[in-house]
Design a protein around this motif. Structure first.
Motif, mmCIF file in Angstrom:
data_model
loop_
_atom_site.group_PDB
_atom_site.id
_atom_site.type_symbol
_atom_site.label_atom_id
_atom_site.label_comp_id
_atom_site.label_asym_id
_atom_site.label_seq_id
_atom_site.Cartn_x
_atom_site.Cartn_y
_atom_site.Cartn_z
ATOM 1 N N ASN A 104 0.933 -1.352 0.354
ATOM 2 C CA ASN A 104 -0.016 0.066 -0.051
ATOM 3 C C ASN A 104 1.230 0.993 0.356
ATOM 4 O OD1 ASN A 104 -1.692 2.180 1.271
ATOM 5 N ND2 ASN A 104 -3.246 1.241 2.012
ATOM 6 N N ARG A 105 0.232 2.160 -0.606
ATOM 7 C CA ARG A 105 1.205 3.375 -0.543
ATOM 8 C C ARG A 105 1.657 4.067 0.237
ATOM 9 N NH1 ARG A 105 0.958 8.204 -4.350
ATOM 10 N NH2 ARG A 105 -0.027 9.577 -3.320
ATOM 11 N N GLY A 106 0.465 4.031 1.242
ATOM 12 C CA GLY A 106 0.908 4.231 2.777
ATOM 13 C C GLY A 106 2.206 3.622 3.591
ATOM 14 N N THR A 107 1.944 3.085 3.129
ATOM 15 C CA THR A 107 3.006 1.915 4.075
ATOM 16 C C THR A 107 4.338 1.975 3.823
ATOM 17 O OG1 THR A 107 2.440 -0.385 3.736
ATOM 18 C CG2 THR A 107 4.168 -0.453 3.866
ATOM 19 N N ILE A 108 4.592 3.137 2.181
ATOM 20 C CA ILE A 108 6.118 3.582 1.985
ATOM 21 C C ILE A 108 6.344 5.086 2.618
ATOM 22 C CG2 ILE A 108 7.556 4.257 0.093
ATOM 23 C CD1 ILE A 108 5.694 2.882 -1.467
ATOM 24 N N TYR A 109 4.521 5.545 2.540
ATOM 25 C CA TYR A 109 5.186 6.318 3.266
ATOM 26 C C TYR A 109 5.949 6.129 5.290
ATOM 27 C CZ TYR A 109 3.807 9.704 -0.574
ATOM 28 O OH TYR A 109 3.699 9.691 -1.893
ATOM 29 N N LEU A 110 4.698 4.969 5.540
ATOM 30 C CA LEU A 110 5.462 4.881 7.112
ATOM 31 C C LEU A 110 6.582 4.478 6.857
ATOM 32 C CD1 LEU A 110 2.661 1.859 8.516
ATOM 33 C CD2 LEU A 110 3.076 4.188 9.314
ATOM 34 N N HIS A 111 6.985 4.357 6.451
ATOM 35 C CA HIS A 111 8.751 4.202 6.683
ATOM 36 C C HIS A 111 9.659 5.388 5.517
ATOM 37 C CE1 HIS A 111 8.561 0.113 8.059
ATOM 38 N NE2 HIS A 111 7.730 0.421 6.486
#
Length: 183
Positions: A43-50
């Motif tokens: 998910n795009r959101g997972t990338i933005y978590l990191h």
């Protein structure tokens, strides 16, 4: 150092692989976060978590590779030129996809990587300049370091792009001999 969660490691590896695969297909500047997410099956959101953005992701990826090379530098300083370069060429061979992508792709990402790699190499060579034998007495340190660093990075690039026509040991011996003459 605290142990990294396996899920985080798995996510970061998927992102690394996705970025490298995408960069082998198109310029980094044309790659979107959605492209990376789709390729990594995240998910795009997972990338933005990191990571803050794709540039932060690339920067961290490059940092990781440069840090691994830096860890090897400590050992290499105690070896002669030929022996010191064997683990490096083994490392470049083992990480062929990363280095071939970063050294041959177009766009700002690979250009940034090459600049960082060259700076790392030059820093490592700084303490290797031979002033005692007199062979470099009339040369500027800056010129020596740029010459040797650019030659070394260029040879790595040539070796990888050419399909690694010589084994790491042969490259290490030849590059070691050439740099020993220069530095």
């Amino acid at each position: 150092m605290p142990k990294v969660d396996r899920r985080i490691q798995k996510t970061q590896l998927a992102l690394k692989n996705a970025v490298i695969e995408l960069m082998s297909e198109k310029d980094f500047d044309q790659i979107t976060i959605q492209d990376i997410a789709d390729r990594a099956n995240l998910n795009r959101g997972t990338i933005y978590l990191h990571y803050q953005d794709k540039y932060d992701l690339l920067d961290k990826l490059i940092d990781s590779q440069i840090n691994e090379l830096a860890e090897m530098d400590e050992w290499a300083c105690d070896e002669d030129w030929t022996d010191a370069f064997i683990p490096y060429f083994e490392y470049f061979r083992q990480n062929h996809l990363f280095f071939s992508t970063m050294l041959t792709s177009k766009g700002s990402g690979p250009s940034y990587f090459r600049t960082r790699l060259l700076a790392h190499v030059i820093k490592g060579f700084e303490r290797e300049i031979d002033r005692e034998s007199g062979k470099n007495s009339n040369l500027s340190d800056d010129v020596i370091l740029q010459y040797a660093g650019t030659a070394y990075v260029g040879l790595i690039e040539w070796w990888i792009v050419s399909g690694m026509p010589y084994p790491p040991e042969v490259m290490a011996k030849q590059v070691g001999a050439l740099l020993e003459r220069s530095l």
